[in-house]
Write an enzyme that holds these catalytic residues in place. Structure first.
Site, PDB file in Angstrom:
ATOM      1  N   LEU A 265       2.831  34.111 -10.303  1.00  0.00           N
ATOM      2  CA  LEU A 265       2.853  35.039 -11.442  1.00  0.00           C
ATOM      3  C   LEU A 265       3.122  34.355 -12.775  1.00  0.00           C
ATOM      4  CD1 LEU A 265       4.881  38.023  -9.904  1.00  0.00           C
ATOM      5  CD2 LEU A 265       2.396  37.666  -9.958  1.00  0.00           C
TER       6      LEU A 265
ATOM      7  N   HIS B 265       4.588  24.174 -13.036  1.00  0.00           N
ATOM      8  CA  HIS B 265       4.098  24.201 -11.655  1.00  0.00           C
ATOM      9  C   HIS B 265       3.772  22.815 -11.143  1.00  0.00           C
ATOM     10  CE1 HIS B 265       3.501  28.602 -11.318  1.00  0.00           C
ATOM     11  NE2 HIS B 265       3.321  28.526 -12.629  1.00  0.00           N
TER      12      HIS B 265
ATOM     13  N   LEU C 200       3.044  18.496 -12.428  1.00  0.00           N
ATOM     14  CA  LEU C 200       2.732  17.314 -13.240  1.00  0.00           C
ATOM     15  C   LEU C 200       2.094  16.339 -12.261  1.00  0.00           C
ATOM     16  CD1 LEU C 200       2.985  14.985 -15.393  1.00  0.00           C
ATOM     17  CD2 LEU C 200       5.304  14.644 -14.534  1.00  0.00           C
TER      18      LEU C 200
ATOM     19  N   SER D  44       3.616  28.129 -16.632  1.00  0.00           N
ATOM     20  CA  SER D  44       3.454  29.558 -16.947  1.00  0.00           C
ATOM     21  C   SER D  44       4.845  30.073 -17.288  1.00  0.00           C
ATOM     22  CB  SER D  44       2.857  30.323 -15.767  1.00  0.00           C
ATOM     23  OG  SER D  44       3.752  30.363 -14.673  1.00  0.00           O
TER      24      SER D  44
ATOM     25  N   TYR E  10      12.685  12.968 -12.946  1.00  0.00           N
ATOM     26  CA  TYR E  10      12.825  14.065 -13.906  1.00  0.00           C
ATOM     27  C   TYR E  10      14.139  13.986 -14.681  1.00  0.00           C
ATOM     28  CZ  TYR E  10       8.571  16.041 -12.007  1.00  0.00           C
ATOM     29  OH  TYR E  10       7.267  16.220 -11.646  1.00  0.00           O
TER      30      TYR E  10
HETATM   31  C1  COA Z   1       5.172  11.438  -9.825  1.00  0.00           C
HETATM   32  C2  COA Z   1       4.209  11.103 -10.951  1.00  0.00           C
HETATM   33  C3  COA Z   1       3.874  12.343 -11.742  1.00  0.00           C
HETATM   34  C4  COA Z   1       4.864  10.068 -11.889  1.00  0.00           C
HETATM   35  O1  COA Z   1       3.946   9.669 -12.895  1.00  0.00           O
HETATM   36  P1  COA Z   1       3.753   8.128 -13.241  1.00  0.00           P
HETATM   37  O2  COA Z   1       2.904   8.033 -14.463  1.00  0.00           O
HETATM   38  O3  COA Z   1       3.302   7.391 -12.048  1.00  0.00           O
HETATM   39  O4  COA Z   1       5.278   7.745 -13.544  1.00  0.00           O
HETATM   40  P2  COA Z   1       5.855   6.764 -14.666  1.00  0.00           P
HETATM   41  O5  COA Z   1       5.055   5.521 -14.678  1.00  0.00           O
HETATM   42  O6  COA Z   1       6.052   7.509 -15.928  1.00  0.00           O
HETATM   43  O7  COA Z   1       7.284   6.533 -14.057  1.00  0.00           O
HETATM   44  C5  COA Z   1       7.426   5.843 -12.861  1.00  0.00           C
HETATM   45  C6  COA Z   1       8.669   6.389 -12.190  1.00  0.00           C
HETATM   46  O8  COA Z   1       8.353   7.584 -11.494  1.00  0.00           O
HETATM   47  C7  COA Z   1       9.141   7.665 -10.317  1.00  0.00           C
HETATM   48  N1  COA Z   1       8.230   7.745  -9.182  1.00  0.00           N
HETATM   49  C8  COA Z   1       6.880   7.802  -9.224  1.00  0.00           C
HETATM   50  N2  COA Z   1       6.374   7.908  -7.985  1.00  0.00           N
HETATM   51  C9  COA Z   1       7.419   7.922  -7.160  1.00  0.00           C
HETATM   52  C10 COA Z   1       7.559   8.004  -5.754  1.00  0.00           C
HETATM   53  N3  COA Z   1       6.483   8.109  -4.959  1.00  0.00           N
HETATM   54  N4  COA Z   1       8.795   7.972  -5.240  1.00  0.00           N
HETATM   55  C11 COA Z   1       9.877   7.861  -6.026  1.00  0.00           C
HETATM   56  N5  COA Z   1       9.814   7.763  -7.354  1.00  0.00           N
HETATM   57  C12 COA Z   1       8.600   7.807  -7.911  1.00  0.00           C
HETATM   58  C13 COA Z   1      10.017   6.439 -10.294  1.00  0.00           C
HETATM   59  O9  COA Z   1      11.226   6.815 -10.936  1.00  0.00           O
HETATM   60  C14 COA Z   1       9.238   5.481 -11.164  1.00  0.00           C
HETATM   61  O10 COA Z   1      10.059   4.550 -11.784  1.00  0.00           O
HETATM   62  P3  COA Z   1      10.253   3.112 -11.085  1.00  0.00           P
HETATM   63  O11 COA Z   1       8.865   2.545 -10.935  1.00  0.00           O
HETATM   64  O12 COA Z   1      11.097   2.378 -12.068  1.00  0.00           O
HETATM   65  O13 COA Z   1      10.916   3.398  -9.791  1.00  0.00           O
HETATM   66  C15 COA Z   1       2.919  10.456 -10.401  1.00  0.00           C
HETATM   67  O14 COA Z   1       3.252   9.283  -9.726  1.00  0.00           O
HETATM   68  C16 COA Z   1       2.123  11.338  -9.481  1.00  0.00           C
HETATM   69  O15 COA Z   1       1.335  12.172  -9.910  1.00  0.00           O
HETATM   70  N6  COA Z   1       2.276  11.124  -8.182  1.00  0.00           N
HETATM   71  C17 COA Z   1       1.508  11.845  -7.195  1.00  0.00           C
HETATM   72  C18 COA Z   1       2.099  13.132  -6.959  1.00  0.00           C
HETATM   73  C19 COA Z   1       3.406  13.007  -6.262  1.00  0.00           C
HETATM   74  O16 COA Z   1       3.802  11.992  -5.758  1.00  0.00           O
HETATM   75  N7  COA Z   1       4.093  14.095  -6.234  1.00  0.00           N
HETATM   76  C20 COA Z   1       5.289  14.228  -5.494  1.00  0.00           C
HETATM   77  C21 COA Z   1       5.085  15.097  -4.287  1.00  0.00           C
HETATM   78  S1  COA Z   1       3.875  14.501  -3.123  1.00  0.00           S
END
Ligand code: COA
Length: 201
Positions: A105, A116, A118, A91, A162
């Site tokens: 907001l 917010h 991903l 947003s 990120y």
């Molecule tokens: C975080 C998230 C958006 C990443 O999306 P993804 O498609 O799995 O990520 P990608 O395959 O593009 O990239 C993987 C990278 O993300 C990072 N990553 C993903 N999950 C991670 C975790 N639990 N801890 C640390 N790094 C993490 C790492 O850098 C990883 O690279 P690596 O495997 O070489 O270490 C996804 O894992 C997700 O939705 N996770 C659940 C929500 C979450 O964990 N949120 C955080 C707060 S609980």
């Protein structure tokens, strides 16, 4: 029997019929903005990704509906065969840093996109989808003339993730959620004239 009548057909042809019908109705991969009708699918992914881990989530169901009603153009969903597998919801915000108000907001005259959430569906993680979706989203933001920057907050352990997408850490976020602390990060959507000229909008 099936086995007898299929005696001369290579086994994999018998076992793996190509689902021709589905192929024509549901695209393998589709990217589009979300609408309020997608809120339940969004929340199902959030429930597994966040609530089951910490008891909290970035957006509750009513907040998902709120932002997908007010600013659907700042969301992006990745669908595989019609099923939501990853999404971003944003947003607009109108201050340098995020405050508690930013959680609920949409400041329609703001120049900052507040991302917010991903999230990637559990079975589709670690396949590059989160990074690819973020990349497409940032590309898309460059085509919105009112957007100058994107900001988000995340827990410490996701800062490197990120950073790989081009975000820079701004320091600890003012916002806390229960016991959770966050790092605020920003991305300069309109940082360089070079990028503007070559954005392909
Ligand atoms: C975080 C998230 C958006 C990443 O999306 P993804 O498609 O799995 O990520 P990608 O395959 O593009 O990239 C993987 C990278 O993300 C990072 N990553 C993903 N999950 C991670 C975790 N639990 N801890 C640390 N790094 C993490 C790492 O850098 C990883 O690279 P690596 O495997 O070489 O270490 C996804 O894992 C997700 O939705 N996770 C659940 C929500 C979450 O964990 N949120 C955080 C707060 S609980």
């Amino acid at each position: 029997s099936m086995a007898a009548s299929a005696g001369h057909i290579p086994l994999h042809h018998v076992r793996s019929p190509v689902p021709q019908g589905r192929r024509h109705t549901l695209p393998a991969s589709e990217f589009r903005s979300l609408s309020p009708e997608d809120a339940i699918s969004v929340f199902e992914i959030e429930r597994e990704a966040f609530i089951s881990v910490s008891g909290e989530c970035p957006l509750h169901l009513d907040e998902v509906r709120h932002f997908l009603t007010l600013c659907p153009e700042l969301s992006l969903g990745w669908f595989e065969e019609g099923r939501l597998v990853a999404f971003i919801i944003g947003s607009l915000w109108d201050q340098e840093r995020l405050t508690m108000d930013a959680l609920t907001l949409h400041k329609s005259h703001g120049a900052t996109v507040h991302i917010h959430v991903l999230a990637v569906h559990r079975t589709f993680r670690q396949q590059g989808k989160g990074s690819i979706l973020m990349w497409r989203y940032l590309q898309y933001l460059r085509c919105l003339p009112y957007v100058r920057r994107a900001v988000l907050m995340c827990e410490d352990f996701l800062v490197p993730f990120y950073q790989k997408s081009g975000f820079k850490a701004l320091g600890p976020a003012e916002i806390t959620v229960g016991p959770l602390n966050f790092i605020e990060m920003f991305y300069p959507v309109r940082g360089h004239a070079f990028m503007r000229r070559n954005s392909g909008c």
